[in-house]
Motif scaffolding. Structure first.
Motif, PDB file in Angstrom:
ATOM      1  N   PHE A  12       0.800  -1.223   0.000  1.00 38.07           N
ATOM      2  CA  PHE A  12       0.000   0.000   0.000  1.00 38.07           C
ATOM      3  C   PHE A  12       0.829   1.267   0.000  1.00 38.07           C
ATOM      4  O   PHE A  12       0.602   2.181  -0.792  1.00 38.07           O
ATOM      5  CB  PHE A  12      -0.941  -0.017   1.205  1.00 38.07           C
ATOM      6  CG  PHE A  12      -1.998   1.043   1.155  1.00 38.07           C
ATOM      7  CD1 PHE A  12      -2.947   1.049   0.143  1.00 38.07           C
ATOM      8  CD2 PHE A  12      -2.043   2.035   2.106  1.00 38.07           C
ATOM      9  CE1 PHE A  12      -3.922   2.029   0.088  1.00 38.07           C
ATOM     10  CE2 PHE A  12      -3.011   3.023   2.062  1.00 38.07           C
ATOM     11  CZ  PHE A  12      -3.959   3.015   1.051  1.00 38.07           C
ATOM     12  N   ILE A  13       1.807   1.346   0.880  1.00 33.89           N
ATOM     13  CA  ILE A  13       2.596   2.565   1.023  1.00 33.89           C
ATOM     14  C   ILE A  13       3.366   2.916  -0.254  1.00 33.89           C
ATOM     15  O   ILE A  13       3.417   4.086  -0.641  1.00 33.89           O
ATOM     16  CB  ILE A  13       3.536   2.466   2.238  1.00 33.89           C
ATOM     17  CG1 ILE A  13       2.697   2.490   3.530  1.00 33.89           C
ATOM     18  CG2 ILE A  13       4.551   3.601   2.245  1.00 33.89           C
ATOM     19  CD1 ILE A  13       3.497   2.343   4.804  1.00 33.89           C
ATOM     20  N   PRO A  14       3.972   1.946  -0.955  1.00 33.52           N
ATOM     21  CA  PRO A  14       4.661   2.318  -2.210  1.00 33.52           C
ATOM     22  C   PRO A  14       3.721   2.969  -3.229  1.00 33.52           C
ATOM     23  O   PRO A  14       4.100   3.924  -3.906  1.00 33.52           O
ATOM     24  CB  PRO A  14       5.196   0.978  -2.724  1.00 33.52           C
ATOM     25  CG  PRO A  14       5.336   0.135  -1.503  1.00 33.52           C
ATOM     26  CD  PRO A  14       4.194   0.525  -0.618  1.00 33.52           C
ATOM     27  N   VAL A  15       2.493   2.452  -3.339  1.00 32.23           N
ATOM     28  CA  VAL A  15       1.523   3.030  -4.272  1.00 32.23           C
ATOM     29  C   VAL A  15       1.150   4.448  -3.837  1.00 32.23           C
ATOM     30  O   VAL A  15       1.112   5.380  -4.651  1.00 32.23           O
ATOM     31  CB  VAL A  15       0.263   2.147  -4.358  1.00 32.23           C
ATOM     32  CG1 VAL A  15      -0.800   2.817  -5.243  1.00 32.23           C
ATOM     33  CG2 VAL A  15       0.613   0.774  -4.898  1.00 32.23           C
ATOM     34  N   LEU A 241      -4.743   5.387   7.770  1.00 33.09           N
ATOM     35  CA  LEU A 241      -3.722   4.328   7.740  1.00 33.09           C
ATOM     36  C   LEU A 241      -2.402   4.861   7.206  1.00 33.09           C
ATOM     37  O   LEU A 241      -1.328   4.533   7.728  1.00 33.09           O
ATOM     38  CB  LEU A 241      -4.205   3.156   6.882  1.00 33.09           C
ATOM     39  CG  LEU A 241      -5.301   2.277   7.481  1.00 33.09           C
ATOM     40  CD1 LEU A 241      -5.799   1.269   6.450  1.00 33.09           C
ATOM     41  CD2 LEU A 241      -4.779   1.536   8.719  1.00 33.09           C
ATOM     42  N   LEU A 242      -2.484   5.690   6.167  1.00 35.84           N
ATOM     43  CA  LEU A 242      -1.258   6.281   5.626  1.00 35.84           C
ATOM     44  C   LEU A 242      -0.562   7.140   6.674  1.00 35.84           C
ATOM     45  O   LEU A 242       0.660   7.060   6.851  1.00 35.84           O
ATOM     46  CB  LEU A 242      -1.590   7.107   4.378  1.00 35.84           C
ATOM     47  CG  LEU A 242      -1.956   6.315   3.130  1.00 35.84           C
ATOM     48  CD1 LEU A 242      -2.480   7.237   2.044  1.00 35.84           C
ATOM     49  CD2 LEU A 242      -0.756   5.531   2.615  1.00 35.84           C
ATOM     50  N   TRP A 243      -1.337   7.973   7.371  1.00 38.27           N
ATOM     51  CA  TRP A 243      -0.758   8.800   8.436  1.00 38.27           C
ATOM     52  C   TRP A 243      -0.088   7.926   9.486  1.00 38.27           C
ATOM     53  O   TRP A 243       1.028   8.222   9.939  1.00 38.27           O
ATOM     54  CB  TRP A 243      -1.861   9.644   9.092  1.00 38.27           C
ATOM     55  CG  TRP A 243      -2.128  10.962   8.459  1.00 38.27           C
ATOM     56  CD1 TRP A 243      -3.250  11.345   7.792  1.00 38.27           C
ATOM     57  CD2 TRP A 243      -1.264  12.103   8.451  1.00 38.27           C
ATOM     58  NE1 TRP A 243      -3.144  12.642   7.364  1.00 38.27           N
ATOM     59  CE2 TRP A 243      -1.929  13.141   7.759  1.00 38.27           C
ATOM     60  CE3 TRP A 243       0.010  12.350   8.961  1.00 38.27           C
ATOM     61  CZ2 TRP A 243      -1.378  14.395   7.565  1.00 38.27           C
ATOM     62  CZ3 TRP A 243       0.567  13.599   8.770  1.00 38.27           C
ATOM     63  CH2 TRP A 243      -0.114  14.600   8.082  1.00 38.27           C
ATOM     64  N   PRO A 348      -7.805   4.453  18.249  1.00 34.34           N
ATOM     65  CA  PRO A 348      -8.439   5.776  18.285  1.00 34.34           C
ATOM     66  C   PRO A 348      -8.042   6.669  17.122  1.00 34.34           C
ATOM     67  O   PRO A 348      -8.863   7.440  16.613  1.00 34.34           O
ATOM     68  CB  PRO A 348      -7.973   6.365  19.618  1.00 34.34           C
ATOM     69  CG  PRO A 348      -6.719   5.639  19.937  1.00 34.34           C
ATOM     70  CD  PRO A 348      -6.918   4.248  19.417  1.00 34.34           C
ATOM     71  N   PHE A 349      -6.794   6.571  16.675  1.00 34.96           N
ATOM     72  CA  PHE A 349      -6.340   7.448  15.603  1.00 34.96           C
ATOM     73  C   PHE A 349      -7.026   7.123  14.288  1.00 34.96           C
ATOM     74  O   PHE A 349      -7.420   8.027  13.538  1.00 34.96           O
ATOM     75  CB  PHE A 349      -4.823   7.331  15.433  1.00 34.96           C
ATOM     76  CG  PHE A 349      -4.251   8.267  14.400  1.00 34.96           C
ATOM     77  CD1 PHE A 349      -4.142   9.627  14.660  1.00 34.96           C
ATOM     78  CD2 PHE A 349      -3.833   7.795  13.165  1.00 34.96           C
ATOM     79  CE1 PHE A 349      -3.628  10.501  13.710  1.00 34.96           C
ATOM     80  CE2 PHE A 349      -3.323   8.658  12.209  1.00 34.96           C
ATOM     81  CZ  PHE A 349      -3.214  10.010  12.488  1.00 34.96           C
ATOM     82  N   VAL A 350      -7.205   5.846  13.982  1.00 33.69           N
ATOM     83  CA  VAL A 350      -7.798   5.447  12.712  1.00 33.69           C
ATOM     84  C   VAL A 350      -9.319   5.544  12.746  1.00 33.69           C
ATOM     85  O   VAL A 350      -9.945   5.963  11.767  1.00 33.69           O
ATOM     86  CB  VAL A 350      -7.361   4.014  12.334  1.00 33.69           C
ATOM     87  CG1 VAL A 350      -8.105   3.532  11.082  1.00 33.69           C
ATOM     88  CG2 VAL A 350      -5.858   3.960  12.094  1.00 33.69           C
ATOM     89  N   PHE A 351      -9.923   5.216  13.885  1.00 33.49           N
ATOM     90  CA  PHE A 351     -11.376   5.053  13.895  1.00 33.49           C
ATOM     91  C   PHE A 351     -12.151   6.176  14.594  1.00 33.49           C
ATOM     92  O   PHE A 351     -13.381   6.220  14.482  1.00 33.49           O
ATOM     93  CB  PHE A 351     -11.735   3.706  14.515  1.00 33.49           C
ATOM     94  CG  PHE A 351     -11.279   2.547  13.678  1.00 33.49           C
ATOM     95  CD1 PHE A 351     -11.934   2.225  12.499  1.00 33.49           C
ATOM     96  CD2 PHE A 351     -10.159   1.803  14.039  1.00 33.49           C
ATOM     97  CE1 PHE A 351     -11.513   1.166  11.709  1.00 33.49           C
ATOM     98  CE2 PHE A 351      -9.726   0.747  13.266  1.00 33.49           C
ATOM     99  CZ  PHE A 351     -10.397   0.424  12.086  1.00 33.49           C
TER     100      PHE A 351
END
Length: 435
Positions: A12-15, A241-243, A348-351
């Motif tokens: 995911f991160i490379p894309v 998720l990226l963050w 907590p950060f994602v949701f």
């Protein structure tokens, strides 16, 4: 967590990195963000003209101020595609290493865009000659995607011609400004001939114009795709998720959504002015609602840290990040605490943004909270102020409630971090006393 991290790093991160680093994505992002000033000014005039107090509206109409307040929105928000095409082409010239040609490319892109706009020629009764009319709908949000595509085509062709050195060169001694103007002649001729052919070709089809074709085939389906609750949730989770894994999620997601959100402004403002429901709920302000305090809705986290921290580590951190958090800046928190790759804060950060989105959506659908218009305000605009500027005092109240929800979701997870930090500090103090 390790399995998720491995999957993200591999697939995911490379894309996401390639998307955020793409020169066209950056050009579109920078070009659309440059529009913020004229959008805000146009929105202020439009909001002043739309306040739904009968006595106020009577005053505006009686004094002629209603017409006065409509002038600025007509040439800012209602003509947004004109500025988009110039600014995106201008930024693209910079991104592709030709900043000195930015204005040249931008102007030719603007003229090319206007070449595609349908014109109507009418001879009013009693007039001596025909009058040419331009449909202003085509230079507003309806033309947003046409503006992007035009800017990309013009920049690509212009820079290709310059690279091939198919330009007119003036003798030494001619002023540089004059010499640069001659550089435009061949690229401008080729590009405008191309766009004239495009216009002529579409005029022979049922779509009538290239703008109508792009709007129906591309812009409308994308708006429908991204304008639903499930798709918005997916985009928010992807950004979070990226963050969490150290990639700027907003820079990856927002350039894709910005042109779509710009396309919402006209219809949303028209609906607000007419007292009708806001047609496009999932606009830029819905995204900002989930990022109060910064990505992850962390203003609540900062407040919890400030009020309940017992360890010196988090007391100091809270004092450091509270002021930036109030203006929606949380990079010091994400990278300094850190939040990235912190398994305790993953949930907590994602949701938290997803929870705020679902609750806000329910309140807006039921009419308890007003739907924000979706104006492009500076990201640093504090809550309540931004809520009122988005057209609803109930939405401003909801922003405060969203912060309280953030406090509740982050609180138990912060207590785990704070307890561990306090124990470490206590043990370190005991070791120091023992020495």
């Amino acid at each position: 967590m390790k399995a998720l991290q491995g999957f993200m790093e591999k697939h995911f991160i490379p894309v996401a990195t390639r998307i955020s680093a793409n020169k066209w994505i950056q050009s579109i992002s920078r070009g659309t963000m440059s529009l913020m000033g004229i959008i805000i000014v146009g929105a202020i005039f439009s909001l002043l003209n739309s306040i739904g107090i009968p006595a106020y509206q009577t005053f505006l109409k009686g004094t002629g101020l209603a017409n006065f307040l409509s002038f600025v929105p007509a040439v800012t928000i209602n003509a947004i595609a004109l500025y988009m095409v110039f600014l995106i082409a201008y930024q693209a010239a910079h991104m592709f290493g030709k900043p000195e040609l930015g204005v040249n490319v931008g102007v030719i892109a603007l003229v090319s865009f206007l070449t595609l706009v349908p014109l109507q020629i009418k001879t009013p009764k009693g007039a001596l000659q025909a009058i040419t009319f331009m449909n202003v709908d085509y230079i507003g949000s309806r033309g947003a995607f046409t503006a992007i595509i035009t800017a990309m085509i013009v920049t690509t062709v212009y820079l290709w011609i310059v690279k091939k050195n198919w330009v007119i060169h003036m003798p030494d001694g001619v002023p540089s400004q004059v010499s640069k103007s001659f550089t435009d002649i061949i690229p401008a001729f080729v590009i405008l001939a191309l766009f004239a052919l495009i216009r002529w070709g579409f005029s022979a089809t049922s779509y009538v114009s290239a703008t109508d074709f792009i709007y129906k085939i591309l812009q409308t389906p994308i708006e429908n795709l991204t304008g639903s609750l499930p798709s918005f949730i997916i985009l928010i989770i992807l950004a979070q998720l990226l963050w969490f894994f150290g990639i700027h999620g907003s820079f990856t997601i927002l350039p894709i959504l910005m042109p779509i959100w710009i396309g919402y402004i006209n219809s949303n403002m028209a609906a607000y002015h007419a007292g009708r429901p806001i047609p496009h709920m999932f606009n830029i302000e819905m995204y900002n609602m989930l990022a109060i305090g910064g990505a992850g809705g962390t203003l609540g986290f900062v407040i919890v840290m400030l009020l309940f921290a017992k360890s010196q580590q988090y007391k100091k951190m809270a004092r450091l990040v509270i002021l930036p958090g109030l203006v929606n800046i949380n990079e010091p928190l994400i990278f300094g605490l850190p939040i990235i790759l912190n398994p305790v804060l993953f949930i907590p950060f994602v949701f938290t943004p997803v929870l705020i989105l679902l609750l806000g959506y329910a309140l807006m659908v039921t009419g308890i909270v007003g739907v924000p218009i979706g104006l492009f305000l500076p990201a640093s605009t504090p809550i309540v102020i931004s809520g009122i500027m988005q057209g609803s005092w109930t939405y401003a109240v909801w922003q405060v409630v969203a912060v309280l929800i953030s406090c509740l979701t982050y609180y138990p997870f912060f207590k785990i971090l704070d307890k561990t930090a306090l124990e470490d500090e206590t043990n370190a103090a005991l070791l120091k006393e023992a020495d």
